[in-house]
Design an enzyme around this catalytic site. Sequence first.
Site, short mmCIF file in Angstrom:
data_model
loop_
_atom_site.label_atom_id
_atom_site.label_comp_id
_atom_site.label_asym_id
_atom_site.label_seq_id
_atom_site.Cartn_x
_atom_site.Cartn_y
_atom_site.Cartn_z
CD GLU A 114 37.03 37.97 40.82
OE1 GLU A 114 35.92 38.30 41.28
OE2 GLU A 114 37.51 36.82 40.94
CG ASP A 131 38.20 32.86 39.41
OD1 ASP A 131 37.21 33.10 38.68
OD2 ASP A 131 38.32 33.32 40.54
CG ASN A 172 38.45 34.02 43.35
OD1 ASN A 172 37.28 34.41 43.44
ND2 ASN A 172 39.45 34.87 43.17
#
Lengths: 152, 554
Positions: B155, B281, B239
């Site tokens: 992220e 994701d 991801n």
Amino acid sequence: MKYTAALLALLSTLAVSCNREKRLGNVTPGAAASVQGTRESELQPGAVIPSADISNPFEGNYDAMNQGRRLFSQFNCSGCHSPGGGGAIGPPLIDDEWIYGNNPANIYETVVKGRPNGMPSFGGKIPSYQIWQLVTYVRNMSNAAASRKGEK
Amino acid sequence: MPAKDYANTRFSGLDQIHTGNAGALKLVWSYSTGVTRGHEAAPLYVNGTMYYVTPFPHTLVAIDAATGAKKWDYNPKPVPASKGVACCDEVNRGAFFSNGRLYYVTLDNQVVAVDANTGREAWKTRVGDIQLGESMTMAPIVVKNKVLVGNSGGEFGVRGWIKALDATTGSVLWTGYNTGPDKEVLIGPDFRPPYAEDKGTDLGVTTWPPDHWKIGGGNVWGWVSYDPELDLIYYGTANPGPWNPDIRPGDNKWTAAVIARRPDTGAVAWAYQFTPHDVYDYDGINESLLADLPIGGRTRKVLLRAERNGFFYVMDRATGRILSAEPFMYTNVVKSVDLNTGRPIEDKSKAPGFNRMAKNICPAVPGAKDWEPMAYSPKTGLVYIPAINLCMDMEGVEANYIAGTPYTGHKTLMYAGPGGHRGEFIGWDPVQNAKRWGIREQFPVYSGALATAGNVVFYGTMDRWFKAVNAITGQVLWQFRTASGIIAPPMTFRGMDGKQYISVADGVGGWAGSIVAAGLDARDGYADKGFVNAMKDLPAHTSSGGTIYTFALP
């Protein structure tokens, strides 16, 4: 006439900013240091000195608030605090709990200095006026949320 | 080791506790860790001592397993600023015991080795940088005197890697990146991908926009397993970043994949991408459970994966070929997996992107199963899957890369899937690809599963129940009300007195429980990457906490 007005304006601005930038010169032994920034604790030893709050130059300015909304996303504040301010990696900004204080100067300093538990320090990386725009937006987030209290 | 064995079966051969007496389990002792964020680690038991790694500040505590008396603790002193780059609570998934030492990682990218008798630090090596948005939360695995660890940060635009450190000295032996040129991924002449589309040069570069692989994700925050006969370690990659897929056209190799490497050199033996050009994701970091199963008339050495996309994969672990892939939960984005090409057949109309709010995507981001590990019982032949039943609406927005800050670019709202229950604990037959039974839960099941030879399986719930279940029928035999919700795997051990014990830590939190652990605001459903919307009622059931419980028969 225009020049005089402009000159007066410039001088008064300089005067004001000179005062604001004034550094502590020779400190008389025994004299107390004053608080240059803003207090982050309500607790003061001895008699309470009222806080000299640094006010937000953009307080109440809608353009500043909108710029702040744009910057909130661009600088990835939304990544930690969530786009709606509900919090995630960082704490919520829409409630009335402020770890480091909610007056404009507190929020300004939070962004500039960072905070020990993960708030990054943006000082020296973005211009001061943009931080005040962010402050305007962030303070508005909790006001707006307060008026939505009880809404799911 | 946290997974019980290199195969990650989480199955114990102990059978003193069985279906006939599990109802009589009693609390023997409890121990407060002193921390109240999400507890995601299972306790470790070695020769009479129990070891636990807490959430930040990652104190390692040694406890007398029989009495709960504290022996010592060790604090690696991670920097508090690292909490600012932890996507999903300040968690740690536990330590690994090997050769008299305990090995674990810290949020601020240190790998530590601690003497298991004295609690003294043997070495500490920094392998990552919070200024890049990097952090570490996974449980290491030690194979052939090498400590294998990986980074988090999908992220934050962090390039994912797995590293091997010398268990004796702490020096880094090799680094295998999960994106970028073959030379850095460690793809060489011995690379044998199971599917034709993965043959090529530098696919970790060419399947990305120019240079995007440098901030592309593919992190290693989940589990690593090992087959000593084949000499292969298996792990998954997370991801691709940012979440907004329109920013990174291409298959984005080698994210959302399972990768097999040689532990000595890190060389990649094979790799398979569960989700090329991931748009949801769907991290691929879940555990690779190794088992030998009777399939098609003979015993096959397989690797089992309950994946985020809702499919249960049975793969040949020598080659990476998929033997079967069937849904174990409701899903409406992946329709099937083409066993010839290996590619998932997706409903493209559900893909989010710029100005495209895709609705009713099932499963939601955490998937049908997230990192919480399943268990396999060779006695029943079933796999016990802690599952999540959530769907979501998702949209892509602009993402700005600024090192050390989030790089995601999405707006997501999650909510309960069909049926209204947000979790389920499933008994799944991996050979027949059939669900034998399921226990519906109000909240996503984020505790790992524990299977035992007594045919009792254990799991915990976010609303504070620790349960013992008949492994064959799914009947709940016993449950205990803990002080806080459970998101950690349980474990069992035979004490020095010969008695079987069951232990688990409570302490709700993690990504799903951040609304409680981090005090998020329920009025913003989009908060916490959309999880708040699905967990608004969690605070009504539990507060944060952190206690280790140990149970036994009276």
